[in-house]
Design a protein around this motif. Structure first.
Motif, mmCIF file in Angstrom:
data_model
loop_
_atom_site.group_PDB
_atom_site.id
_atom_site.type_symbol
_atom_site.label_atom_id
_atom_site.label_comp_id
_atom_site.label_asym_id
_atom_site.label_seq_id
_atom_site.Cartn_x
_atom_site.Cartn_y
_atom_site.Cartn_z
ATOM 1 N N GLU A 1 -21.649 2.048 16.719
ATOM 2 C CA GLU A 1 -22.179 1.252 15.611
ATOM 3 C C GLU A 1 -23.636 0.864 15.842
ATOM 4 O OE1 GLU A 1 -21.200 -2.950 13.212
ATOM 5 O OE2 GLU A 1 -20.046 -2.376 14.991
ATOM 6 N N THR A 2 -23.942 0.395 17.045
ATOM 7 C CA THR A 2 -25.306 -0.034 17.344
ATOM 8 C C THR A 2 -26.257 1.145 17.428
ATOM 9 O OG1 THR A 2 -24.261 -1.770 18.686
ATOM 10 C CG2 THR A 2 -26.641 -1.598 18.802
ATOM 11 N N THR A 3 -25.768 2.279 17.933
ATOM 12 C CA THR A 3 -26.594 3.488 17.992
ATOM 13 C C THR A 3 -26.954 3.959 16.588
ATOM 14 O OG1 THR A 3 -25.635 4.190 20.096
ATOM 15 C CG2 THR A 3 -26.688 5.891 18.756
ATOM 16 N N LYS A 4 -25.993 3.941 15.678
ATOM 17 C CA LYS A 4 -26.273 4.358 14.306
ATOM 18 C C LYS A 4 -27.259 3.407 13.634
ATOM 19 C CE LYS A 4 -22.189 7.129 13.426
ATOM 20 N NZ LYS A 4 -20.937 7.334 12.645
ATOM 21 N N LEU A 5 -27.177 2.133 13.951
ATOM 22 C CA LEU A 5 -28.148 1.172 13.446
ATOM 23 C C LEU A 5 -29.533 1.494 13.991
ATOM 24 C CD1 LEU A 5 -28.920 -1.496 12.027
ATOM 25 C CD2 LEU A 5 -28.287 -2.683 14.149
ATOM 26 N N ARG A 6 -29.599 1.786 15.278
ATOM 27 C CA ARG A 6 -30.879 2.099 15.928
ATOM 28 C C ARG A 6 -31.538 3.339 15.326
ATOM 29 N NH1 ARG A 6 -31.818 5.410 20.487
ATOM 30 N NH2 ARG A 6 -33.895 5.023 21.339
ATOM 31 N N LEU A 7 -30.740 4.321 14.930
ATOM 32 C CA LEU A 7 -31.266 5.574 14.401
ATOM 33 C C LEU A 7 -31.418 5.569 12.883
ATOM 34 C CD1 LEU A 7 -29.389 8.255 16.565
ATOM 35 C CD2 LEU A 7 -31.565 7.108 17.010
ATOM 36 N N SER A 8 -31.258 4.409 12.256
ATOM 37 C CA SER A 8 -31.405 4.306 10.802
ATOM 38 C C SER A 8 -32.799 3.777 10.463
ATOM 39 C CB SER A 8 -30.346 3.358 10.223
ATOM 40 O OG SER A 8 -29.049 3.845 10.473
ATOM 41 N N PRO A 9 -33.601 4.551 9.715
ATOM 42 C CA PRO A 9 -34.920 4.060 9.305
ATOM 43 C C PRO A 9 -34.803 2.704 8.640
ATOM 44 C CG PRO A 9 -34.738 6.386 8.809
ATOM 45 C CD PRO A 9 -33.370 5.944 9.260
ATOM 46 N N TYR A 10 -35.670 1.792 9.006
ATOM 47 C CA TYR A 10 -35.524 0.402 8.571
ATOM 48 C C TYR A 10 -35.950 0.188 7.125
ATOM 49 C CZ TYR A 10 -35.679 -4.692 8.751
ATOM 50 O OH TYR A 10 -35.462 -6.021 8.514
ATOM 51 N N MET A 11 -36.958 0.927 6.675
ATOM 52 C CA MET A 11 -37.439 0.729 5.310
ATOM 53 C C MET A 11 -37.338 1.980 4.441
ATOM 54 S SD MET A 11 -40.827 -1.664 5.780
ATOM 55 C CE MET A 11 -41.368 -1.264 4.116
ATOM 56 N N ASN A 12 -37.507 3.159 5.034
ATOM 57 C CA ASN A 12 -37.543 4.395 4.271
ATOM 58 C C ASN A 12 -36.436 5.341 4.711
ATOM 59 O OD1 ASN A 12 -40.118 3.592 3.065
ATOM 60 N ND2 ASN A 12 -40.941 3.963 5.102
ATOM 61 N N LYS A 13 -36.142 6.342 3.876
ATOM 62 C CA LYS A 13 -35.137 7.342 4.213
ATOM 63 C C LYS A 13 -35.554 8.133 5.440
ATOM 64 C CE LYS A 13 -32.621 11.306 2.315
ATOM 65 N NZ LYS A 13 -32.450 12.216 1.158
ATOM 66 N N ASN A 14 -36.833 8.500 5.505
ATOM 67 C CA ASN A 14 -37.398 9.138 6.688
ATOM 68 C C ASN A 14 -38.447 8.210 7.271
ATOM 69 O OD1 ASN A 14 -35.993 11.638 6.654
ATOM 70 N ND2 ASN A 14 -37.312 12.325 4.993
ATOM 71 N N GLY A 15 -38.684 8.314 8.556
ATOM 72 C CA GLY A 15 -39.742 7.505 9.148
ATOM 73 C C GLY A 15 -39.258 6.713 10.334
ATOM 74 N N ALA A 16 -39.785 5.515 10.480
ATOM 75 C CA ALA A 16 -39.533 4.726 11.672
ATOM 76 C C ALA A 16 -38.186 4.030 11.612
ATOM 77 C CB ALA A 16 -40.648 3.702 11.860
ATOM 78 N N ALA A 17 -37.342 4.338 12.578
ATOM 79 C CA ALA A 17 -36.119 3.581 12.793
ATOM 80 C C ALA A 17 -36.444 2.541 13.869
ATOM 81 C CB ALA A 17 -34.995 4.524 13.209
ATOM 82 N N LEU A 18 -35.493 2.176 14.704
ATOM 83 C CA LEU A 18 -35.724 1.137 15.709
ATOM 84 C C LEU A 18 -36.064 1.784 17.049
ATOM 85 C CD1 LEU A 18 -32.854 -1.331 14.720
ATOM 86 C CD2 LEU A 18 -35.168 -1.121 13.792
ATOM 87 N N GLY A 19 -37.368 1.996 17.280
ATOM 88 C CA GLY A 19 -37.836 2.598 18.521
ATOM 89 C C GLY A 19 -37.912 4.108 18.484
ATOM 90 N N VAL A 20 -37.539 4.702 17.382
ATOM 91 C CA VAL A 20 -37.615 6.158 17.226
ATOM 92 C C VAL A 20 -38.099 6.484 15.812
ATOM 93 C CG1 VAL A 20 -35.738 6.593 18.863
ATOM 94 C CG2 VAL A 20 -35.225 6.378 16.427
ATOM 95 N N PHE A 21 -38.538 7.720 15.643
ATOM 96 C CA PHE A 21 -38.861 8.222 14.313
ATOM 97 C C PHE A 21 -37.814 9.259 13.929
ATOM 98 C CE2 PHE A 21 -42.834 6.432 15.695
ATOM 99 C CZ PHE A 21 -43.337 5.856 14.529
ATOM 100 N N VAL A 22 -37.405 9.252 12.673
ATOM 101 C CA VAL A 22 -36.366 10.143 12.180
ATOM 102 C C VAL A 22 -36.985 11.146 11.220
ATOM 103 C CG1 VAL A 22 -34.225 10.293 10.851
ATOM 104 C CG2 VAL A 22 -34.547 8.434 12.485
ATOM 105 N N GLU A 23 -36.665 12.422 11.435
ATOM 106 C CA GLU A 23 -37.134 13.486 10.555
ATOM 107 C C GLU A 23 -35.939 14.293 10.069
ATOM 108 O OE1 GLU A 23 -40.445 15.775 12.043
ATOM 109 O OE2 GLU A 23 -41.132 14.107 13.276
ATOM 110 N N ASP A 24 -35.950 14.649 8.797
ATOM 111 C CA ASP A 24 -34.840 15.376 8.168
ATOM 112 C C ASP A 24 -35.370 16.665 7.577
ATOM 113 O OD1 ASP A 24 -32.782 16.351 6.533
ATOM 114 O OD2 ASP A 24 -32.070 14.337 6.054
ATOM 115 N N TYR A 25 -34.907 17.806 8.097
ATOM 116 C CA TYR A 25 -35.319 19.115 7.600
ATOM 117 C C TYR A 25 -34.149 19.757 6.865
ATOM 118 C CZ TYR A 25 -39.182 18.351 10.807
ATOM 119 O OH TYR A 25 -40.266 17.804 11.458
ATOM 120 N N ASN A 26 -34.083 19.482 5.561
ATOM 121 C CA ASN A 26 -33.005 20.027 4.729
ATOM 122 C C ASN A 26 -31.627 19.783 5.332
ATOM 123 O OD1 ASN A 26 -34.735 20.992 2.728
ATOM 124 N ND2 ASN A 26 -35.065 22.916 3.785
#
Length: 501
Positions: free
Chosen positions: A325-350
């Motif tokens: 649960e906490t890991t999924k929260l950490r990997l969820s962008p805080y404001m945008n669908k893509n971008g900065a999550a909590l301490g990481v950046f998330v990128e989605d390629y199709n």
């Protein structure tokens, strides 16, 4: 952190488009199926050799070809680097190249430690999220609730809105201080409070509001440093000790440390840092009391343990530091669908998603990616200010291993532009109030140079559109009704209409 046009204007995320016609899908299916058989049948030695000989620039023209790793290291004046590749939740290979200390002839091995620079923020977020999981802090409460030794100086700019820990970790707190220069070995080091206040001997500005928290994303190492102080104020422990006991040890990252300077480690294991010309950083490397933002010493093998554990925790198959649960929260962008999550950046390629972070300290660059699904990833660490080889290695690794979306290489055919048009484009253009872009040429070759930045070559995609090989950007010259150039449109993450001066 390097103040380049690339850093100033932001990064352009590559996007791809697919055709979903039946014929195309069948061709794609069989080509992927064949590729997977080929990858499965190849040996580790085969894959290493392919990676080493498959480096490509982001933009390839007609005469471009894949290059050898050692040749590209020489071209970029890189002394040493280290890589690791993760396949099916395991390290497929880890290997070092070149020298950690050329003068002493100390080679880079898979055990050599590099400064992880901003990758430190990813491990810092694990520590903060662990405090949240253990109910020792609330991610969404005012940070001044937990700060005891210092308080954030809210002013009218924040418009009454309060900064929370999630804001700090996702760069949405509206704060300044992008990154830190570090301190020469042996020189006085500031305390964290002196850094936050911008007081001597700190060499960075005081951390303050630029706009209300939650308004938008603005990268801030200063904000990460506040999270460092929150952690020590809440736990009462030294930052490096808490990270060692609660994060690094549980992950099995036994070679890594946040200690500054890195005590108790053989100097032969510490890589020196080098500038873009291959000259050693004075004192071999800088010290970073901004530990959460830039202070980790590690190697790709240890970082692979962090990536794999994150992937397994995301699947609910492990919980060495954080649960599912906490890991999924950490990997969820805080404001945008893509971008900065909590301490990481998330990128989605199709639909293929990655978490990751780049790195850049004085004399060190690098980055990592980990897939959300499938247990794939890569880490590249370089002991040079010149980080261009990082993406070329990512291009090679992702091509060999089929890591969808990570290769930014594309083929481009150069256009012919007349001398008359080239002459029309020459001049100065106002990019921002602080930056002027100068366009010049040598024969048919066109160059641009921003205020205080190196000159880089631009390549014609059409008569009036140009691209760059070393940065993900493009520019277009716009004529008025009389055929005179009135502005330059520069695109890199955002679009700038630069008036001709």
């Amino acid at each position: 952190m390097k103040n380049t046009v690339k850093a100033y204007l932001g990064s352009l995320k590559a996007t791809t488009q697919k055709s979903y016609e039946l014929t195309t899908c069948l061709v794609l299916f069989f080509s992927v199926f064949s590729f997977n058989i080929s990858l499965a049948q190849s040996t580790v030695e085969d894959r290493i050799k392919q990676v080493e000989n498959g480096l490509t620039e982001n933009i390839q023209t007609g005469d471009s070809a894949a290059a050898n790793l050692l040749e590209r290291m020489k071209h970029f004046k890189v002394q040493g680097l280290s890589i690791a590749v993760i396949k099916d939740y395991k390290v497929d290979f880890a290997k070092g190249y070149g020298f950690a200390d050329p003068e002493k002839k100390i080679p880079v091995t898979d055990k050599t430690l590099f400064q992880a620079a901003s990758i430190s923020k990813s491990l810092n977020s694990l520590a903060i999220l662990k405090l949240f999981k253990n109910r020792k802090l609330d991610l969404y409460a005012d940070i001044n609730t937990y700060l005891k030794s210092w308080k954030f100086p809210y002013d009218s700019i924040s418009k009454g809105k309060k900064i929370n820990m999630a804001n700090l970790l996702s760069h949405t707190a509206g704060l300044n201080v992008h990154g830190f220069a570090g301190y020469e070995a042996g020189k006085p080091l500031p305390s964290v409070i002196q850094i936050l206040n911008g007081e001597s001997p700190a060499n960075s500005d005081a951390v303050h509001s630029l706009f209300p928290p939650g308004s938008r994303q603005e990268y801030s190492g200063g904000g990460t440093t506040i999270s460092q102080l929150v952690l020590t104020d809440v736990t009462g422990e030294k930052y490096e000790n808490y990270l060692r006991d609660q994060v690094l040890k549980p992950l099995g990252m036994l070679s890594s440390t946040f200690a500054h300077p890195p005590t108790g480690i053989s100097q032969s294991l510490l890589s020196a840092g080098f500038d873009g010309d291959g000259k050693e950083v004075k004192g071999k490397y800088h010290i970073y009391p901004e530990q959460a933002a830039a202070g980790l010493w590690t190697n790709p093998t240890d970082l692979a343990k962090y990536i794999i554990e994150t992937q397994l925790a995301y699947q609910g198959k492990s919980a060495k530091v954080l649960d599912e649960e906490t890991t999924k929260l950490r990997l969820s962008p805080y404001m945008n669908k893509n971008g900065a999550a909590l301490g990481v950046f998330v990128e989605d390629y199709n639909g293929v998603k990655y978490f990751g972070h780049g790195a850049g300290n004085a004399g060190f660059t690098g980055g990592y990616y980990g897939s959300f699904e499938g247990g794939n990833g890569l880490i590249v660490m370089v002991n040079s200010d010149n980080g261009e080889i990082v993406q070329e290695l990512i291009n090679s690794i992702s091509t060999v291993y089929g890591f969808k979306g990570l290769s930014k290489t594309k083929k481009v055919t150069l256009a012919e532009v007349s001398d008359q048009d080239l002459d029309r484009y020459l001049g100065n253009y106002q990019l921002t109030p602080e930056l002027v872009l100068t366009v010049s040429r040598e024969g048919k070759r066109v160059f641009v140079q921003a205020t205080g930045q190196p000159r880089i070559e631009a390549f014609p995609e059409s008569n009036n559109k140009f691209f760059f090989k070393t940065i993900q950007a493009s520019m277009e010259f716009v004529k008025d009704q009389n055929g005179l150039i009135k502005e330059l449109i520069f695109i890199q993450g955002r679009t700038i209409h630069a008036k001709r001066l």
